[in-house]
Structures are given as structure tokens and as C-alpha cells.
Write a protein that holds these residues in place. Structure first.
Motif, PDB file in Angstrom:
ATOM      1  N   GLN A 113       0.785  -1.229   0.000  1.00 22.54           N
ATOM      2  CA  GLN A 113       0.000   0.000   0.000  1.00 22.54           C
ATOM      3  C   GLN A 113       0.823   1.288   0.000  1.00 22.54           C
ATOM      4  O   GLN A 113       0.333   2.330  -0.412  1.00 22.54           O
ATOM      5  CB  GLN A 113      -0.921   0.051   1.226  1.00 22.54           C
ATOM      6  CG  GLN A 113      -2.021  -0.976   1.250  1.00 22.54           C
ATOM      7  CD  GLN A 113      -1.540  -2.350   1.692  1.00 22.54           C
ATOM      8  OE1 GLN A 113      -0.568  -2.464   2.418  1.00 22.54           O
ATOM      9  NE2 GLN A 113      -2.202  -3.387   1.226  1.00 22.54           N
ATOM     10  N   ALA A 114       2.047   1.254   0.510  1.00 18.01           N
ATOM     11  CA  ALA A 114       2.790   2.513   0.686  1.00 18.01           C
ATOM     12  C   ALA A 114       4.291   2.262   0.667  1.00 18.01           C
ATOM     13  O   ALA A 114       4.755   1.121   0.732  1.00 18.01           O
ATOM     14  CB  ALA A 114       2.386   3.158   2.017  1.00 18.01           C
ATOM     15  N   GLY A 115       5.030   3.360   0.602  1.00 21.87           N
ATOM     16  CA  GLY A 115       6.484   3.274   0.646  1.00 21.87           C
ATOM     17  C   GLY A 115       7.071   4.499   1.332  1.00 21.87           C
ATOM     18  O   GLY A 115       6.446   5.569   1.339  1.00 21.87           O
ATOM     19  N   TRP A 116       8.226   4.318   1.933  1.00 20.43           N
ATOM     20  CA  TRP A 116       8.902   5.390   2.646  1.00 20.43           C
ATOM     21  C   TRP A 116      10.370   5.356   2.288  1.00 20.43           C
ATOM     22  O   TRP A 116      10.978   4.287   2.257  1.00 20.43           O
ATOM     23  CB  TRP A 116       8.772   5.210   4.166  1.00 20.43           C
ATOM     24  CG  TRP A 116       7.362   5.035   4.619  1.00 20.43           C
ATOM     25  CD1 TRP A 116       6.504   6.016   5.044  1.00 20.43           C
ATOM     26  CD2 TRP A 116       6.632   3.807   4.694  1.00 20.43           C
ATOM     27  NE1 TRP A 116       5.300   5.465   5.377  1.00 20.43           N
ATOM     28  CE2 TRP A 116       5.342   4.103   5.163  1.00 20.43           C
ATOM     29  CE3 TRP A 116       6.940   2.476   4.399  1.00 20.43           C
ATOM     30  CZ2 TRP A 116       4.372   3.142   5.362  1.00 20.43           C
ATOM     31  CZ3 TRP A 116       5.960   1.502   4.579  1.00 20.43           C
ATOM     32  CH2 TRP A 116       4.698   1.843   5.066  1.00 20.43           C
TER      33      TRP A 116
ATOM     34  N   VAL B 288       9.356  -0.136  10.987  1.00 17.80           N
ATOM     35  CA  VAL B 288       9.022  -1.190  10.035  1.00 17.80           C
ATOM     36  C   VAL B 288       7.552  -1.576  10.241  1.00 17.80           C
ATOM     37  O   VAL B 288       7.133  -1.840  11.370  1.00 17.80           O
ATOM     38  CB  VAL B 288       9.940  -2.422  10.231  1.00 17.80           C
ATOM     39  CG1 VAL B 288       9.530  -3.549   9.306  1.00 17.80           C
ATOM     40  CG2 VAL B 288      11.402  -2.031  10.024  1.00 17.80           C
ATOM     41  N   PRO B 289       6.764  -1.590   9.163  1.00 21.46           N
ATOM     42  CA  PRO B 289       5.352  -1.944   9.315  1.00 21.46           C
ATOM     43  C   PRO B 289       5.182  -3.400   9.752  1.00 21.46           C
ATOM     44  O   PRO B 289       6.033  -4.245   9.468  1.00 21.46           O
ATOM     45  CB  PRO B 289       4.779  -1.721   7.908  1.00 21.46           C
ATOM     46  CG  PRO B 289       5.945  -1.748   6.996  1.00 21.46           C
ATOM     47  CD  PRO B 289       7.140  -1.306   7.785  1.00 21.46           C
ATOM     48  N   LEU B 290       4.082  -3.676  10.415  1.00 25.65           N
ATOM     49  CA  LEU B 290       3.804  -5.023  10.901  1.00 25.65           C
ATOM     50  C   LEU B 290       3.171  -5.904   9.819  1.00 25.65           C
ATOM     51  O   LEU B 290       2.621  -6.952  10.121  1.00 25.65           O
ATOM     52  CB  LEU B 290       2.902  -4.967  12.139  1.00 25.65           C
ATOM     53  CG  LEU B 290       3.558  -4.383  13.389  1.00 25.65           C
ATOM     54  CD1 LEU B 290       2.533  -4.213  14.502  1.00 25.65           C
ATOM     55  CD2 LEU B 290       4.707  -5.260  13.841  1.00 25.65           C
ATOM     56  N   THR B 291       3.252  -5.481   8.580  1.00 25.95           N
ATOM     57  CA  THR B 291       2.730  -6.235   7.447  1.00 25.95           C
ATOM     58  C   THR B 291       3.897  -6.654   6.553  1.00 25.95           C
ATOM     59  O   THR B 291       5.048  -6.244   6.785  1.00 25.95           O
ATOM     60  CB  THR B 291       1.757  -5.371   6.622  1.00 25.95           C
ATOM     61  OG1 THR B 291       2.472  -4.224   6.147  1.00 25.95           O
ATOM     62  CG2 THR B 291       0.581  -4.926   7.448  1.00 25.95           C
ATOM     63  N   ARG B 292       3.611  -7.445   5.510  1.00 26.01           N
ATOM     64  CA  ARG B 292       4.645  -7.822   4.546  1.00 26.01           C
ATOM     65  C   ARG B 292       5.275  -6.555   3.984  1.00 26.01           C
ATOM     66  O   ARG B 292       4.582  -5.571   3.710  1.00 26.01           O
ATOM     67  CB  ARG B 292       4.053  -8.662   3.411  1.00 26.01           C
ATOM     68  CG  ARG B 292       3.680 -10.072   3.852  1.00 26.01           C
ATOM     69  CD  ARG B 292       3.257 -10.935   2.680  1.00 26.01           C
ATOM     70  NE  ARG B 292       4.346 -11.246   1.774  1.00 26.01           N
ATOM     71  CZ  ARG B 292       5.263 -12.205   1.971  1.00 26.01           C
ATOM     72  NH1 ARG B 292       5.216 -12.945   3.055  1.00 26.01           N
ATOM     73  NH2 ARG B 292       6.215 -12.419   1.085  1.00 26.01           N
ATOM     74  N   HIS B 293       6.579  -6.595   3.813  1.00 29.25           N
ATOM     75  CA  HIS B 293       7.288  -5.413   3.336  1.00 29.25           C
ATOM     76  C   HIS B 293       8.581  -5.828   2.643  1.00 29.25           C
ATOM     77  O   HIS B 293       9.003  -6.980   2.736  1.00 29.25           O
ATOM     78  CB  HIS B 293       7.587  -4.462   4.502  1.00 29.25           C
ATOM     79  CG  HIS B 293       8.433  -5.094   5.560  1.00 29.25           C
ATOM     80  ND1 HIS B 293       7.897  -5.892   6.541  1.00 29.25           N
ATOM     81  CD2 HIS B 293       9.772  -5.090   5.757  1.00 29.25           C
ATOM     82  CE1 HIS B 293       8.883  -6.338   7.320  1.00 29.25           C
ATOM     83  NE2 HIS B 293      10.032  -5.871   6.852  1.00 29.25           N
ATOM     84  N   ALA B 294       9.190  -4.873   1.967  1.00 28.79           N
ATOM     85  CA  ALA B 294      10.467  -5.094   1.285  1.00 28.79           C
ATOM     86  C   ALA B 294      11.369  -3.903   1.581  1.00 28.79           C
ATOM     87  O   ALA B 294      10.909  -2.815   1.941  1.00 28.79           O
ATOM     88  CB  ALA B 294      10.246  -5.234  -0.213  1.00 28.79           C
TER      89      ALA B 294
END
Length: 114
Positions: free
Chosen positions: A74-77, A87-93
């Protein structure tokens, strides 16, 4: 008490990342599987990173040098030297936009299956 030069460690591991086919190198600065707190230095060359993965739990990234992008579906930083990212608590890269070094700090619950 243990003192570690993050500057020297960053330089060493960025050299290792540049020599590695994966474009990355890591070193556990503090903790490990038997600790609830774990800090890992990650060196990444531009264009490399960590593919989409599950969250390790509560975690932050401190950018020591370079520029990175932390993203979810959904988003990027973006973060650069001196930035602190939660770090988000969802899947991330995580992707290195330029040669970069970060400190990943993870707080995990201790239990029988850690």
C-alpha cells in the motif's frame, strides 16, 4: 560493556556487499535468537535489498549511510542517513536506492519456540 564502531563495521560490510553476488552483507551487532532484542547491521549495494517478507515483529531501521526504500503493497517510505523508520507489521520489502547501510532493530517475544 562492549564498544563497537558502527562506522568501521559499516565500511567493512559495505565492502563485503560490493564483493558479494547478492549485493549484501550483514552482521549481528547485538542479541541473537536467545535474546528479545536483536540489532543487525545490513549493508546493501544500490539496486539490491530484501524481497517482500513477513514482519519480524516490532522493528525499526536506522539509516547509517545511503538511501533506502521501505515498502508495503500500500505505501512506501524513503530514508537517508540519519533517518529512523518504523518497520510496518505487514509484509514489506527493503531496497537500496544507493549503496547503503542500516541497523535493523527487532524486539521479539521470548518463548519456547524462539
Amino acid at each position: 560493556m562492549e564498544k563497537i564502531s558502527l562506522t568501521a563495521l559499516a565500511r567493512e560490510h559495505l565492502e563485503k556487499a560490493r564483493a558479494a553476488s547478492s549485493g549484501r552483507s550483514s552482521h549481528t551487532v547485538y542479541g541473537g535468537h536467545e535474546h528479545s532484542l536483536r540489532q543487525v547491521l545490513l549493508a546493501l549495494t544500490a539496486g539490491n535489498g530484501l524481497d517482500d517478507h513477513e514482519s519480524p515483529g516490532e522493528a525499526t531501521l536506522q539509516v547509517l549511510q545511503g538511501r533506502v526504500r521501505l515498502s508495503t503493497e500500500q505505501a512506501g517510505w524513503e530514508g537517508s542517513a540519519g533517518d529512523h523508520l518504523v518497520v510496518p507489521l505487514t509484509r514489506h520489502a527493503l531496497a537500496a536506492l544507493e549503496d547503503s547501510v542500516v541497523i535493523l532493530t527487532v524486539a521479539k517475544k521470548l518463548g519456547p519456540h524462539v
